[in-house]
Scaffold this motif. Structure first.
Motif, PDB file in Angstrom:
ATOM      1  N   SER A 273       0.911  -1.258   0.109  1.00 44.69           N
ATOM      2  CA  SER A 273       0.052  -0.095   0.137  1.00 44.69           C
ATOM      3  C   SER A 273       0.793   1.331  -0.003  1.00 44.69           C
ATOM      4  CB  SER A 273      -1.055   0.153   1.237  1.00 44.69           C
ATOM      5  OG  SER A 273      -0.222  -0.041   2.297  1.00 44.69           O
ATOM      6  N   ASN A 274       0.181   2.409  -0.445  1.00 42.77           N
ATOM      7  CA  ASN A 274       0.953   3.578  -0.372  1.00 42.77           C
ATOM      8  C   ASN A 274       2.268   3.537  -1.022  1.00 42.77           C
ATOM      9  OD1 ASN A 274      -1.424   5.236   0.929  1.00 42.77           O
ATOM     10  ND2 ASN A 274      -0.723   3.873   2.475  1.00 42.77           N
TER      11      ASN A 274
ATOM     12  N   PRO B 159       4.813   7.537  -3.252  1.00 41.58           N
ATOM     13  CA  PRO B 159       4.703   9.115  -2.896  1.00 41.58           C
ATOM     14  C   PRO B 159       4.932  10.010  -4.210  1.00 41.58           C
ATOM     15  CG  PRO B 159       6.423   8.464  -1.701  1.00 41.58           C
ATOM     16  CD  PRO B 159       5.983   7.392  -2.225  1.00 41.58           C
TER      17      PRO B 159
ATOM     18  N   HIS C 118      -7.880   8.496  -3.189  1.00 39.88           N
ATOM     19  CA  HIS C 118      -7.560   7.462  -2.104  1.00 39.88           C
ATOM     20  C   HIS C 118      -7.074   6.150  -2.787  1.00 39.88           C
ATOM     21  CE1 HIS C 118      -7.647   5.120   1.479  1.00 39.88           C
ATOM     22  NE2 HIS C 118      -8.355   4.435   0.839  1.00 39.88           N
TER      23      HIS C 118
ATOM     24  N   THR D  38      -3.891   6.150  -4.437  1.00 36.09           N
ATOM     25  CA  THR D  38      -2.588   6.666  -3.638  1.00 36.09           C
ATOM     26  C   THR D  38      -2.331   5.367  -3.029  1.00 36.09           C
ATOM     27  OG1 THR D  38      -3.106   8.788  -3.381  1.00 36.09           O
ATOM     28  CG2 THR D  38      -1.493   7.926  -1.686  1.00 36.09           C
ATOM     29  N   LYS D  39      -3.285   4.862  -2.284  1.00 31.24           N
ATOM     30  CA  LYS D  39      -3.066   3.398  -1.374  1.00 31.24           C
ATOM     31  C   LYS D  39      -2.930   2.413  -2.252  1.00 31.24           C
ATOM     32  CE  LYS D  39      -5.210   0.787   2.396  1.00 31.24           C
ATOM     33  NZ  LYS D  39      -6.186   0.713   3.210  1.00 31.24           N
TER      34      LYS D  39
END
Length: 228
Positions: A76-77, A80, A116, A119-120
């Motif tokens: 996850s994530n 960045p 969301h 990104t995740k």
């Protein structure tokens, strides 16, 4: 001494850059393609809010396309440095609003929801799907997997009635060709209801497959299929 310090710093910077690349492109084994029934999302103590575009259709909506490992864990994530950019999916906007609606409160335009998910989860699939491909792939999978049609064909309709968990699984497998995982939630009266359906997709995002592993969770043997 000055040169040694500079070399040391350079090595650390390069190491961090390599780590960032690895995180952004780390491997995974398959995707969960998750769709949710809006009637069950709304029929809880928390309730729901319709998106600014109005009440969604009475159909399963996309929740997400989630990279996973065969041991049941998931990344996850992952990157960045790859922020969500709405302009990259502008050509998909009408389809996303229809098939991937937000029901969170307060009422929104969906951008926070999609950001969301990208990104995740989406950033962990960049080795095979860029941002546009990630959303386009999910929309394509939605078209391939008409859950509501499969259920209605088996006489399972969203009328607030109760159906056996096994009959719901069988109806979807008969329609899709693959075994689903059913996630339930609980309505205001404490009844178990059909909430989300998980199907598995190969790591390229191109084909449905049998799930290597199912999530943890439990439904009742008989569950409600609420109206919307």
């Amino acid at each position: 001494m000055e040169m040694k310090i500079n070399v040391s710093v350079l090595i650390k910077v390069l190491a961090l850059q390599c780590l960032a690349v690895l995180c952004a492109s780390q491997d995974f084994d398959f995707f969960y393609f998750v769709q949710q029934w809006p009637g069950s999302y709304c029929d809880t103590n928390k309730g729901c809010c319709y998106p600014k575009t109005g009440k969604p259709a009475a159909d399963f909506g996309i929740h997400g396309l989630w990279p996973n490992y065969k041991d049941g864990s998931y990344p996850s994530n992952c990157d960045p440095q790859a922020p969500f950019n709405p302009s990259e999916i502008r050509d998909l906007s009408s389809r996303i609003q229809k098939d991937w609606p937000t029901l969170a409160c307060p009422s929104g335009d969906g951008l926070a929801f999609w950001e969301h998910e990208w990104t995740k989860h989406g950033t962990c699939s960049e080795s095979v799907l860029d941002q546009h491909d990630y959303f386009a792939t999910a929309l394509s999978l939605k078209n391939q997997s008409n859950l509501l049609r499969s259920l209605k064909t088996a006489g399972i309709i969203p009328n607030g009635g109760y159906y056996s968990l096994e009959s719901i699984k069988s109806a979807i497998k008969d329609g899709m060709g693959y075994t689903p995982y059913i996630e339930c939630n609980v309505d205001e009266s404490g009844n178990s209801q059909l909430y989300q359906v998980y199907l598995c997709v190969d790591s390229n995002g191109s084909s449905l497959i049998e799930c290597p592993v199912f999530p943890h969770g439990k439904c009742g043997s008989t569950i409600e299929f609420p109206t919307f």
